[in-house]
Design an enzyme around this catalytic site. Sequence first.
Site, PDB file in Angstrom:
ATOM      1  N   LEU A 116       0.737  -1.105  -0.140  1.00  0.00           N
ATOM      2  CA  LEU A 116       0.132  -0.177   0.109  1.00  0.00           C
ATOM      3  C   LEU A 116       0.806   1.189  -0.035  1.00  0.00           C
ATOM      4  CD1 LEU A 116      -3.039   1.036   0.197  1.00  0.00           C
ATOM      5  CD2 LEU A 116      -2.486   1.141   2.208  1.00  0.00           C
ATOM      6  N   ASP A 117       0.874   1.850  -1.163  1.00  0.00           N
ATOM      7  CA  ASP A 117       1.759   3.066  -1.658  1.00  0.00           C
ATOM      8  C   ASP A 117       1.370   3.985  -2.098  1.00  0.00           C
ATOM      9  OD1 ASP A 117       4.159   4.567  -1.200  1.00  0.00           O
ATOM     10  OD2 ASP A 117       4.982   3.761  -2.837  1.00  0.00           O
ATOM     11  N   ALA A 118      -0.381   4.151  -1.180  1.00  0.00           N
ATOM     12  CA  ALA A 118      -1.476   5.189  -2.114  1.00  0.00           C
ATOM     13  C   ALA A 118      -1.191   6.627  -1.773  1.00  0.00           C
ATOM     14  CB  ALA A 118      -2.183   4.587  -2.699  1.00  0.00           C
ATOM     15  N   ASN A 127       3.624   1.875   2.841  1.00  0.00           N
ATOM     16  CA  ASN A 127       3.991   3.133   3.506  1.00  0.00           C
ATOM     17  C   ASN A 127       3.581   4.520   3.729  1.00  0.00           C
ATOM     18  OD1 ASN A 127       5.324   5.078   2.818  1.00  0.00           O
ATOM     19  ND2 ASN A 127       5.221   5.484   0.317  1.00  0.00           N
TER      20      ASN A 127
END
Length: 310
Positions: free
Chosen positions: A160-162, A194
Site C-alpha cells: 500500500l503506497d498510495a 508506507n
Amino acid sequence: MKKPRQSLSSLFLNKVPAAESEHIRHLEEIQKTHEGRPFHFDDGNLRIMYLNPKCMQSAMKLDAPDELVCAYSRTVMGLLMFHPQPRHILLIGLGGGSLVKYCYRHLPDSRITVLEINADVIAMRDLFMLPQDDERLKVIHCDAVTHLQINTYDADVLLLDAYDENGLVADLNTAEFYAICHANLKADGIMVANVWGKPSALAGMLSRLRQQFARQVNWARSPDSYNLIVYAIKGVLNQADENAVKALSDQHPGLQFSELKENLLSLPLSAEYSSTEKELLALKQSLATIMVPDANVPQNYADWKKQVGE
C-alpha cells in the site's frame, strides 16, 4: 525550565533558502503547462515525478532506472525478511514505478498486479522506464477500494503506497479497507504500508492494523524521512533469522536488511494491550522513540539531491 521539544512540523518552517525558492518557482512554471496534472522534472541524472511543486512522488536515476533511490522504498522491500519468495505481489499506487521495477527485475518468479487511480500517472510509465504489461506485470486503472470489493486476489504480498496531491489517501487507511486487504492475502501473506503523519494518527492506524492482523504487526521509520513503513503479517509471524538475513543481503546488496531488522519495533502479544486505550498509549510511546527530529532527514531539495547522489 525544561526546553520544549521541537515538533516535527517545525522542522519544515525554517526560512526557505533562496535556491529552494527558485526551485519551487521553476516547478510551478512546469505545473502550469500541465494544467495541474502530475509532471516530471529532469535534473542531471535524476528524473522526478511531482504531483504538485511541493509533493515529490518518485525519483529515478536515468542510468539506473531499477535502483531504489529513496530509502523508504528500500525499507518497504524489508518485506522479504517475512516473505522471501512471493509469487504474486499486489501493489496499490503506481507512482513512478520504483517498487514495480525493482520487483520485476529482482524477483523474477513474482507476478505483479498494480492498481492506480490516476490515468495521468499511468500515462507517464514510459518516462519512468516501466516494462510493458506482460504475463508477469499488469497495471490496472481503477479505484482500489471499488476494485477490491468486486475483484478478489490471492496475493502473497500487498503493498500500500498510495498518495495523491493532498498526501496520504484517507480512504485507503481505514479499518474497513484494511479488512479488504486482509481478505485479498493468502494465509501466510503480508501487507506493507508506507504512511506518514502525526504520531497520534499513526498510532490509530497501527492499532487498526493490529486488530485486523491479530497483532502481528512490525514497523520502522525510513532512514531519510519521517515515513513509517508497517509490516502486517497474516497468519504466523515468520521473521528471517541471522543466516536468512545474510542470504538476503547477498541477493539484494542495495538493501540494508541487518540494520532494518535491528530497528523493527512492535508490541508484545500481551493481555496488557487488550484495552484499546492502553494499546494506543503504548503505540504512541513507541512512535515517540522514532518520530523525533533527525539531522539525517533532508530539509530541502538541495539537501535531498546531495544525499541520494547522481
